[in-house]
Design an enzyme around this catalytic site. Sequence first.
Site, PDB file in Angstrom:
ATOM      1  N   CYS A   1      -5.793  -1.286   5.291  1.00 21.15           N
ATOM      2  CA  CYS A   1      -6.130  -1.463   6.720  1.00 21.15           C
ATOM      3  C   CYS A   1      -7.403  -0.667   6.971  1.00 21.15           C
ATOM      4  O   CYS A   1      -7.487   0.116   7.904  1.00 21.15           O
ATOM      5  CB  CYS A   1      -5.061  -0.950   7.662  1.00 21.15           C
ATOM      6  SG  CYS A   1      -3.528  -0.476   6.930  1.00 21.15           S
TER       7      CYS A   1
ATOM      8  N   CYS B   1       2.707  -0.480   4.702  1.00 22.96           N
ATOM      9  CA  CYS B   1       1.493   0.270   4.455  1.00 22.96           C
ATOM     10  C   CYS B   1       1.897   1.733   4.540  1.00 22.96           C
ATOM     11  O   CYS B   1       1.920   2.328   5.601  1.00 22.96           O
ATOM     12  CB  CYS B   1       0.450  -0.074   5.499  1.00 22.96           C
ATOM     13  SG  CYS B   1      -1.174   0.317   4.913  1.00 22.96           S
TER      14      CYS B   1
ATOM     15  N   GLU C   1       0.867  -1.156   0.000  1.00 19.86           N
ATOM     16  CA  GLU C   1       0.000   0.000   0.000  1.00 19.86           C
ATOM     17  C   GLU C   1       0.905   1.206   0.000  1.00 19.86           C
ATOM     18  O   GLU C   1       1.776   1.320   0.856  1.00 19.86           O
ATOM     19  CB  GLU C   1      -0.906   0.010   1.229  1.00 19.86           C
ATOM     20  CG  GLU C   1      -2.102   0.926   1.120  1.00 19.86           C
ATOM     21  CD  GLU C   1      -1.703   2.377   0.950  1.00 19.86           C
ATOM     22  OE1 GLU C   1      -2.309   3.051   0.114  1.00 19.86           O
ATOM     23  OE2 GLU C   1      -0.786   2.830   1.619  1.00 19.86           O
TER      24      GLU C   1
ATOM     25  N   ARG D   1      -1.156  -4.786  11.102  1.00 20.76           N
ATOM     26  CA  ARG D   1       0.233  -4.429  10.831  1.00 20.76           C
ATOM     27  C   ARG D   1       1.016  -4.035  12.069  1.00 20.76           C
ATOM     28  O   ARG D   1       2.167  -3.646  11.967  1.00 20.76           O
ATOM     29  CB  ARG D   1       0.291  -3.313   9.793  1.00 20.76           C
ATOM     30  CG  ARG D   1       0.014  -3.838   8.415  1.00 20.76           C
ATOM     31  CD  ARG D   1      -0.060  -2.763   7.370  1.00 20.76           C
ATOM     32  NE  ARG D   1      -0.339  -3.355   6.090  1.00 20.76           N
ATOM     33  CZ  ARG D   1      -1.531  -3.797   5.719  1.00 20.76           C
ATOM     34  NH1 ARG D   1      -2.552  -3.699   6.538  1.00 20.76           N
ATOM     35  NH2 ARG D   1      -1.710  -4.349   4.546  1.00 20.76           N
TER      36      ARG D   1
ATOM     37  N   CYS E   1      -5.885   4.780   4.889  1.00 19.35           N
ATOM     38  CA  CYS E   1      -5.528   3.563   4.183  1.00 19.35           C
ATOM     39  C   CYS E   1      -6.740   2.718   3.834  1.00 19.35           C
ATOM     40  O   CYS E   1      -7.591   2.485   4.676  1.00 19.35           O
ATOM     41  CB  CYS E   1      -4.562   2.744   5.022  1.00 19.35           C
ATOM     42  SG  CYS E   1      -4.090   1.244   4.171  1.00 19.35           S
TER      43      CYS E   1
ATOM     44  N   CYS F   1      -0.176   4.890   5.401  1.00 21.24           N
ATOM     45  CA  CYS F   1      -0.364   4.959   6.850  1.00 21.24           C
ATOM     46  C   CYS F   1       0.841   5.591   7.522  1.00 21.24           C
ATOM     47  O   CYS F   1       0.715   6.349   8.472  1.00 21.24           O
ATOM     48  CB  CYS F   1      -0.527   3.564   7.435  1.00 21.24           C
ATOM     49  SG  CYS F   1      -1.903   2.655   6.791  1.00 21.24           S
TER      50      CYS F   1
ATOM     51  N   SER G   1       3.621   1.012  10.315  1.00 22.86           N
ATOM     52  CA  SER G   1       4.657   1.065   9.272  1.00 22.86           C
ATOM     53  C   SER G   1       5.649   2.194   9.505  1.00 22.86           C
ATOM     54  O   SER G   1       6.743   2.184   8.947  1.00 22.86           O
ATOM     55  CB  SER G   1       4.017   1.188   7.891  1.00 22.86           C
ATOM     56  OG  SER G   1       3.301   0.015   7.599  1.00 22.86           O
TER      57      SER G   1
ATOM     58  N   HIS H   1      -7.788   2.122  11.170  1.00 22.44           N
ATOM     59  CA  HIS H   1      -7.740   3.533  11.548  1.00 22.44           C
ATOM     60  C   HIS H   1      -9.106   4.030  11.971  1.00 22.44           C
ATOM     61  O   HIS H   1      -9.222   4.878  12.859  1.00 22.44           O
ATOM     62  CB  HIS H   1      -7.192   4.364  10.388  1.00 22.44           C
ATOM     63  CG  HIS H   1      -5.760   4.070  10.077  1.00 22.44           C
ATOM     64  ND1 HIS H   1      -4.733   4.469  10.897  1.00 22.44           N
ATOM     65  CD2 HIS H   1      -5.185   3.392   9.073  1.00 22.44           C
ATOM     66  CE1 HIS H   1      -3.588   4.055  10.395  1.00 22.44           C
ATOM     67  NE2 HIS H   1      -3.841   3.390   9.283  1.00 22.44           N
TER      68      HIS H   1
END
Lengths: 578, 232, 389
Positions: free
Chosen positions: A65, A548, A14, A481, A62, A551, A504, A69
Amino acid sequence: MSKRIVVDPITRIEGHLRAEVVVDDDGVVTDAYISSTLWRGLEVIAKGRDPRNVPLLMQRICGVCTYSHYLKSTMAVEDALGIKIPLNAELVRTLMNAALFLHDHVVHFYHLHGVDWVDITSALKADPKKASELAFKYSKNPIATGENDLIKVQETVAKFASNPQGLGPFANAYWGHSTYKFTPEQNLIALSHYLKALEMQRLAAQLMAIFGGKNPHPQSLVVGGVSCVMDILDPARMGEYLTKYKKMADFVHNAYLADIKMAAEAYKDEPSVTKPMGVRNFMAFKDFKVGRDEYLFDSGYILKGDLTEVLEINEDLITEEATHSWYQDDEPQHPYDGTTIPNHTGFVDGESIGPDGEMIHSKLIDPDGKYTWIKSPRYDGQPMEVGPLACLLVGYAKGNTIIKDAVDGFLKETGLPLEILFSTLGRTAARSLQAGIVADNAIKAFHNLIENLKVDQDTCAPYVIDNDKEYKGRGIGDVPRGMLIHWIRIKNGVCENYQATVPSTWNAGPKDANGVRGPYEADLLNLQIADVTKPLEIIRIIHSYDPCIACAVHVMDTKGNKLAEYKVDPLYGGVCNT
Amino acid sequence: MNTTNKEEVSAQQIEQEMEFTPAYRWQHWIRAIAILILIITGFYISVPFFTPEPNSEPTNFLQAIIRNLHLVFGFVMIAVVIWKLYLTLFAEKYKSERVSVLDMLNPVVWVKQIGYYLFMTKHPHLKGVYNPLQLMAYIGLYIVFFILIITGLILYVNVYHEGLGGLLYAPMRELEVMLGGLAWVRELHHISMWIVIIIVTIHIYMAIFNAVFGKQGSMDAIFSGLKWHKKH
Amino acid sequence: MNHAKDASYDALYSAFEERIAQLSKLSRMKEEQSIMDVIEEKGISRRDFMKWAGAITAMLSLPSSFTPLVADAVKVVDRLPIIWLHMAECTGCTESLLRSDAPSIDSLIFDYISLEYQETLMSAVGWQAEENLEHAMEKYKGRYILMVEGGIPIGNEGSFLTIGGHGKKGMDIAKDASENAAAIFAIGTCSAYGGIQAAAPNPTGSVALSDVTDKPVINVPGCPPSEKNIVGTLLHYLLYGTLPALDVYNRPKWAYRLRIHDLCERRGHFDAGEFVEQFGDEAAKDGYCLYKVGCKGPYTFNNCAKNKFNQGTSWPVQVGFGCIGCSEPDFWDTMGTTNEPLGSRLYQSVFSGLGADATADKIGLGLLMATGVGIAAHAAIAAKKPPKE
C-alpha cells in the site's frame, strides 16, 4: 476430539501472519486465532522528527500500500498545520491514488489471491479452443484469451508441471483440492490473465510513477501539495497518463471483472466461500476526490448488515485494546499514566496436524493469553470490517448512484442475491467492483485537473511551522484495504506523537476483553475444512481480506482509550498525559 | 595602538624585539583571510543564501564559482597549516613555541594564568611564548583544522575524480565509512567550522585584551613583527 | 587512460568467458530445456533478446563488445536457485522486483531463476511453504543464492519476528539460510543496514543481515532499490562468479559508484546557483536544482539518475522532490530534514523536547552568542578592575 491446525507462514500477503484453528472430528472449525508475528515500532521512531519527514517514514509501513500511508500521513500533517492544499494538488493525488487502486486490486486478485481460486495444474487439461470461446461469455472483448495465447500458456505450464524443480514458486501448493471449482477451461483463462497481469501491474506502476517519480514508494507528495509541477504542465506527460490509464481500465473490465463474474458463477454453491461472514458491521470513509466537491466514496458505518441505516462516524469512539496482544496491559483506572510496552509471551508447546496428517510438535497460540502483535480496534465497543466491501456497502446503503449501479449490475449479471455480498465471495467481488468504479470514474479527476490548470497553476500551498505552537491533526480516508487514519501531534516544531489506525488492524485483530472476535477470527468459525492437511478454505477466507500485516501492527493505546489522545512513549510507545 | 598603554616609558628604556618573523606573519594573515573566505563560501555552499536573477541562459555559474573559491582557499589553508606545523615543530626560531609545552605541564602556571584572567593573580612568568590556555586553544584549533581538512578532502574526492582526487579517492572513501557516511562527513565539516568561528572570536578578544592590559602586549607585533619591552 | 581501460576490459572479457564456460559445464538443474527455448516460447525473438542483453551490458557500464557474453550469461542463469527471505520489512523490495521488465523478461526471471522460496509470490502455504524452504536449502546446498529483504530484529532475543509452525525466530532463519548460500544479497536498505526499523531509537534492535552472518554479503540498498539494481546484481554475480566489485559499503560498484549528484539532470542548475526555493514556484516549473528544498543527491551513491525507475518512467529528482538518500546507511538519521538542506539537520536535545528545532547553525550561533556575552562581561570587569601586573 478437537485438533489444532497451524498455518504459518501465510504466504501471498504483506507481512508475517499465522492462522490457527481448532477443528472437530468432522473438520469443522470451532475456534480460530490470528497472530501477527512481526513488530517494528515505526510510530516510536517518528517521535522527535521533523513533521515533513514523517510521511516518508510512515510510507515505509508498507511497500504494497505504498502510497496509502504516504498520502494519509501527509494529510495528517496538513490538517494539523491548517493547510488547504491547491485543487491541482488534490487532483494529482487522486490520479496517483487511482493508479494505486488499479495496481493493488489487480495484483491482489491475480498474484496473491488468485491461486486460491485457480488450479493451475487443471488448466493443462483444458481445450484452448473451447476456453477461448468461453472467454466471450464473461467479456465482450476478452484479453489474452485468443486460442494461440492459451496454447502458449498451456505449453509453458506443461513444461513446469513435467519438471518438479521447474515449479519454483508454484511448488507444493494445494493443487487438485476439492474446493477448486473452475472447469479446466476457466482455469486456463484465469491463468492466462495471471501472466498478463504481471505485465499490467508494471503498467499501473508506471502510471503512478508519472507523477510519483517511482513505485513502490513514490516520492512527490510534500506537505502543502505536490512537487511534480513540471510533469503536470507537460502535455506529453499528461497524454502518457491518459493512455496508460485507459489500457489499465480496459484490463480491469475485460479480464479482472470478467474473471470475477466467472468465479461468481463457478463458486456460488461452494459453502466455504458463500458461508455468511462473522462480523456484519462495516465502516468506510469518504475518499477519492475527483472534482472540487465530488467524491467517489462515502462515509459512515453499518451495524449487523442493516443496509437501511448508515450511521455517522464519530472518531472519538474508536478505541483499541491489548487483552490478547503482546503489549503490557494498563490499569483501566489510570489510563493516561501507564505505558504500553512490548510483552512478547511467545507461543506454547503443543501438537497440531502436520503436512502428512499425523500430529506433530508445534508452537501453538495460547488462546487465553496474549498471542499477536495486532491489537483489537473497536468502534463504540463493536468490531468492524473495513475494506472495499465496507466501502461499497456504505455507499450502497447511502444511495451512491455510482456504487449502486456497479453492485446492482453485478448482481443482475450473475443472478446472485444481495446477501451474497456478506461472504468471502462477496468480499472478493466487491474489490473488483471497486476497481471497476475507479477505472470508470477516476478519470474525472484528470479532466477536472486540465480544466483547472487553464486558470490556476498552483501546486503547493505555503505554510510555516511555528515552533512555539502545538498542533494536532489527522488524515483519514478509504485506501485499497479500507479505512485508514493517521494522527499526528506537533510540538516544538517536531512530531511529538504519532498514531495510525490501519485497515488490517480492524480485520485481523484478536478477541477483545469481552471475548468478541474480530472479522478474520469470526469468519473462520463453522468453516468446513475438506482436508485438514491442506486448509485451502482458511487461506481463501483470509486472503479475501487482502491482509497487510506490516500495516496492521503498531504501537499505541491502552485499554479502550480514545486513539486521538494517545501518546507514544519515547522507548516503547506508552501513553503519556496529554 | 600603544596610546592606551598606561605605562610611561622613555625611548632609552625600551628596546625592540622581533617577536613574529615575516614567515610567521604571512602565514597568520594568509590563514586569517582564508578562514574568512572559507566561512563565507562555506555558508553559501551549505545553504545558497543568494541566487542570481533567473535568466533563460544560465551562464553565471555562481555556485560553481563560489565552490571553486572554497576549494582554492581550502588548499591554501592546507598548505599554510602544513607550513606552520613545520615551523612550529622544526624551525630553530620557533623553539620558544615548543618550550611552551613545559609551561603547560606546570600546574602553578595554570593556576596563575587562570587567576590572571579572573583578575585574581599576577601573570605567571612563562618559559615559552604561549601560556597554557593559549597553547591548549591552539592545539585544539589545529585538531579542528585537521578534521576540517580530512572531511574537506573526502568531500573533494567525491566531486573531482581525476588528479589529486583520484589519488586520494580510495583512502578517503575508507575514512568516509569510518566517519559514518558522506552526510555525516558534511555535518562534521559544518560543526568544525563553528568551533573555528568561536575559537577565532576568543582569539581576537584575547589579543585586544593583551594589547590593552598586557605588560608588553601590543597587537602591532602581528603586523610589524616587533614588540617592545623595557631594557634590563 | 583509455589504453589502460582497454587492457583491463580485455582481461575482464576473458575472465567472463572462462566463467561462462565453467558454468556451462556444470550439470543443469533443469534438464528439460534451455533458456533459449523459453525465450522463444515466450514469443521473444532472438533480436529482442540481444537488444535486452545490450541494454543490460550498458547498464553494467561495460563496452558493447560484452553484449554477446551477457546473452551467454543469461543462458546459464537457469541453474541458479533463489531463496528470498522476508524479515522485518514492508514488501517494497519484492514489489520492486515485480516491476522488472525488458521484453517480458520478468516472467522469464520468475520461471528460470527457480524461485524456491518467496513468501509474497509462492503458492504454497504453512507447513508446505516451510517444506519448500527446507527442501531448497538441502537440495541446493552451497549453490543457491540467498536474497534477503528486511532488517533482522535481534532485540529481546529476536522475539519481534517469528515465522512458521515451530515459531522459529527470523534471525535464526536468516542465519541458517546464510550458512550454505553460494552468494548472499541483502536487498534493500533494511537488510543492507537495518533500515527504517533501525532508525533511532531502534525499538526492535534491528540490524543488517551482515551483522548476523559471518558470510560475505553484497548490499543492494535503496528504499526500495530499483528493479534494475536487483536484477542487475544477480547478473553481475553470474558474470564474475565471485563477488562483484564492491564499494566501501559492499555495494556493487556498477550501480553505486557515483553519487546521484554526479549524474543528475539538474546539475547544470546547481553549478549555476539556480535553486528551487519552494515547491511549485517558478523555479520549480523551470526544473531548477532541488538542493535548497532538501535534495540529498550530493551525499547519496546510486544510479537513479541514469537508470530511473519503472522502465525509465521517472525518478524522484524528475518529479521535483529530490533525493532522500535512501541507499545510504542510517539515512533516516543522518540525512536531516527531508525538504531542507543538510545544514538544517535537527539535533535532538535531552531537555524533554526543548530546543528540538536545534540545527548545527542554531547551536553554533547560540554558542557564539554565549562567547560574545562572556567576552563582554570579561571586558567590562577588565575596564573597572584591570588585571594584576
